[in-house]
Write an enzyme that holds these catalytic residues in place. Structure first.
Site, short mmCIF file in Angstrom:
data_model
loop_
_atom_site.label_atom_id
_atom_site.label_comp_id
_atom_site.label_asym_id
_atom_site.label_seq_id
_atom_site.Cartn_x
_atom_site.Cartn_y
_atom_site.Cartn_z
N SER A 1 -4.09 -15.17 -28.90
CA SER A 1 -2.89 -14.68 -28.21
C SER A 1 -2.43 -15.55 -27.05
O SER A 1 -1.32 -15.35 -26.54
CB SER A 1 -3.13 -13.27 -27.70
OG SER A 1 -3.38 -12.41 -28.77
N LYS B 1 0.95 -16.97 -27.40
CA LYS B 1 2.18 -16.16 -27.44
C LYS B 1 3.24 -16.54 -26.40
O LYS B 1 4.42 -16.69 -26.75
CB LYS B 1 1.83 -14.67 -27.32
CG LYS B 1 1.11 -14.13 -28.56
CD LYS B 1 0.60 -12.72 -28.33
CE LYS B 1 -0.12 -12.17 -29.56
NZ LYS B 1 -0.75 -10.86 -29.28
N TYR C 1 2.41 -17.22 -38.07
CA TYR C 1 1.78 -16.50 -36.96
C TYR C 1 0.25 -16.66 -37.01
O TYR C 1 -0.39 -16.91 -35.99
CB TYR C 1 2.17 -15.02 -37.01
CG TYR C 1 1.51 -14.20 -35.94
CD1 TYR C 1 1.86 -14.34 -34.60
CD2 TYR C 1 0.51 -13.28 -36.26
CE1 TYR C 1 1.23 -13.59 -33.61
CE2 TYR C 1 -0.11 -12.52 -35.28
CZ TYR C 1 0.25 -12.69 -33.96
OH TYR C 1 -0.37 -11.95 -32.99
N TYR D 1 -2.73 -7.88 -21.82
CA TYR D 1 -2.79 -6.66 -22.64
C TYR D 1 -2.57 -5.41 -21.78
O TYR D 1 -1.76 -5.43 -20.86
CB TYR D 1 -4.13 -6.60 -23.38
CG TYR D 1 -4.35 -7.75 -24.33
CD1 TYR D 1 -3.35 -8.16 -25.21
CD2 TYR D 1 -5.55 -8.45 -24.33
CE1 TYR D 1 -3.56 -9.22 -26.08
CE2 TYR D 1 -5.77 -9.51 -25.21
CZ TYR D 1 -4.76 -9.88 -26.08
OH TYR D 1 -4.98 -10.92 -26.93
N VAL E 1 -8.24 -13.24 -27.79
CA VAL E 1 -9.52 -12.69 -28.23
C VAL E 1 -10.52 -13.80 -28.62
O VAL E 1 -11.69 -13.51 -28.87
CB VAL E 1 -9.37 -11.70 -29.40
CG1 VAL E 1 -8.68 -10.43 -28.93
CG2 VAL E 1 -8.63 -12.33 -30.56
#
Lengths: 256, 344
Positions: free
Chosen positions: B83, B86, B208, B260, B278
């Site tokens: 992530s 992102k 992705y 998060y 992660v």
């Protein structure tokens, strides 16, 4: 707060190691605890001036770099005994030398494997802390390499030693440029091995104008120190010698 | 030209020496020693490939906006970016479409939901923000290109500009992501149903998964952070990675949504834009000053690297990095990087 003094020459043969050993000894005579570290890993030598034999070294700087010991374990007390005509030296001054290994295999390992140059930073700081140093002199490799640049970057004072020689002039200019880029505040030049009959004031003016740095001393080309041939610390052996007087002046300027 | 490249070599050497000489080196070593013994957290297992990570792996890197770099520990161990990619893809989407078009597809509101929640804004059908999986898939969908290969190349080229080298995708992680990404497929199809993404769903999902499987080390994360800290220009290569006007958009999202469902508390306690993944990576940005990269796979229950959070927290507290108090709390970070040499 300990002071780190890096001693550098762009070219070999300027008397860098001998001068470092003498200045360290004279500052120790003034009651200071002085560390001397030989970062000239590729061509170590200052241990010879202090009379420290290879067999007497339990650990060296190389052992620290390979993680075989703590840096302070590589320190050897090499304080020269008081010479004739010198009173008992004022305790608690001492010279503690961290030699580089002069074994061919150790030098080859540094060349082939390299090491994290930042380890030297950790080592210098640990030495100052663990040995309670007032001064740490770094005897650097001539020319420009990573150890030298790091030593310059870390130093409170950079002492550049040169002879009155065109090649030395040119080379010193390179070091001065690098030192300025590394933001060294206190940069001083020691002109060594000045031949008799040279106009020293003219020379001083040329050096100071050329490098925009003060000259801390001008020492003569001397036969007696040449005759000693690095087999001892000159200032300890000949405390009353005119060359020792000159060295003492330089030492006191470093102290002030 | 030769003179110019020599100049670059010299600059790089000078930077290396300045960082090797800085007391900040000792500070990072101290933090590494202190937190290496923390045994909390668990390595992510929802993708088989992530479960193979070494829980003892731990690296910290800091790169300043003017190109000094500091590394300690396993700073060169590669891991999947997950992530952490992102916000950077969000930046690429902004460049490809402009702010308003991107905001029509994805919001900028923190959710408080878990990163993989299947939830869209009921009024607009938009994912809440580009840091949750739904929003990230929507921004990946926005990457322009003639076909899948072209979009993939543009994605990797963008990451490459941030890290300053060619970036590769780890095939094992990608295959693992693709084989187990049912939840992400569900999210994508839900968004397709609402017309929030285009109908090339499989291609976008593959892209992705590839994006998440890009390999980086924590030095890369620090350079990526430093690039954002430096207004979008990579301080080590001098190359622009993102248009300057979008840097603050990326950083705002990182600050409000990057960590998060711990994002609100992060903003409150630590107060610097950051993004976790992660894979165990965290990138944090001290605007104008430096980027931080931390790698340590054991995660807390919210999916953030346990040691990564602790390191960022201590750096922030020790140096007063919270952006709402920067410059007037604690000793300044720059004083330790360049002691007493800042003139005046």
């Amino acid at each position: 707060m300990a002071k780190i003094v890096s001693v550098h020459s762009f070219r070999g043969g300027t008397g860098k190691s001998n001068t470092t050993a003498n200045l360290a000894t004279l500052i120790a005579r003034a009651g200071k605890r002085v560390g001397v570290i030989d970062t000239d890993i590729h061509s170590p030598g200052i241990h010879v001036v202090f009379g420290l034999r290879e067999e007497a070294m339990e650990f060296t700087l190389n052992d620290f770099l390979w993680g075989r010991c703590r840096i302070e374990q590589a320190a050897h007390d090499v304080t020269p005994p008081a010479g004739p005509g010198e009173g008992p030296s004022e305790a608690p001054g001492a010279v503690l030398l961290i030699p580089s290994s002069a074994r061919a295999g150790e030098i080859a390992r540094v060349l082939s494997e390299g090491y994290d140059v930042g380890l030297l930073t950790d080592g210098f700081r640990a030495l100052i802390r663990e040995l309670g140093l007032d001064y740490l002199f770094i005897d650097t490799h001539p020319g420009v390499n990573e150890e030298t640049l790091l030593s310059i970057a870390l130093s409170d004072t950079l002492l550049l030693i040169m002879r009155p020689d065109s090649q030395d002039f040119q080379g010193t200019a390179v070091t001065v440029e690098l030192a300025r880029r590394l933001e060294v505040d206190d940069l001083r030049v020691l002109v060594n091995k000045v031949p008799p009959g040279m106009d020293v004031e003219l020379l001083r003016g040329q050096v100071e104008a050329g490098f925009k740095a003060p000259v801390i001393g001008m020492l003569p080309l001397d036969h007696d120190i040449a005759r000693l041939g690095s087999a001892g610390v000159f200032a300890a052996r000949y405390p009353g010698h005119p060359l020792t007087q000159g060295l003492r002046q330089v030492a006191s300027r470093l102290l002030s | 030209m030769a003179e110019e490249s020599n100049r670059g070599d010299l600059d790089a050497l000078m930077s290396k020496m300045k960082s090797a000489a800085a007391p900040f080196r000792a500070t990072l070593q101290e933090l590494h020693r202190k937190y290496a013994t923390v045994a909390d957290g668990r390595v992510a297992t929802y993708i088989p490939e992530l479960a193979t990570a070494d829980p003892a792996g731990f690296g910290i890197s800091v790169v300043t906006a003017d190109g000094l770099r500091f590394d300690v520990g396993d700073a060169e161990r590669l891991f999947s970016i997950q992530s952490v990619s992102k916000p950077f893809v969000f930046g690429l989407a902004l460049e490809d479409h402009g702010r308003e078009r991107v905001l029509a597809k994805v919001g900028v509101e923190p959710t408080g939901e878990a990163f993989n929640a299947i939830v869209l804004d009921e009024a607009t059908n938009r994912p809440f923000n580009p840091m949750v999986n739904a929003g990230a898939i929507a921004t990946t969908d926005l990457i322009r290109g003639e076909d899948h290969a072209d979009r993939f190349k543009r994605l990797l080229a963008m990451l490459g500009r941030y890290v300053g080298r060619e970036v590769f995708v780890d095939s094992a992680t990608f295959l693992s992501e693709r084989a187990t990404g049912h939840r992400n497929r569900a999210i994508a199809h839900l968004m397709l149903n609402f017309g929030m993404i285009e109908d090339r769903v499989d291609e976008t999902l593959e892209l992705y998964f590839q994006q998440c499987s890009a390999l980086v080390d924590c030095r890369d994360l620090a350079v990526m952070g430093a690039t954002l800290a430096n207004g979008g220009v990579n301080p080590l290569t001098g190359e622009r990675a993102i248009e300057a006007r979008y840097v603050k958009d990326v950083l705002s999202i990182m600050l409000s949504c990057g960590i998060y469902d711990f994002a609100g508390e992060w903003a409150f306690r630590i107060g610097i834009p950051a993004k976790s993944g992660v894979g165990g990576g965290i990138v944090a940005v001290i605007p104008g000053v430096a980027g931080i990269g931390v790698y340590s796979p054991p995660l807390d229950e919210r999916g953030n690297s346990v040691r990564g959070v602790l390191v960022c927290k201590e750096l922030s507290e020790r140096f007063g990095l919270h952006i709402l108090e920067a410059g007037h709390a604690g000793p300044a970070l720059l004083d330790e990087i360049r002691p007493g040499r800042r003139g005046g």
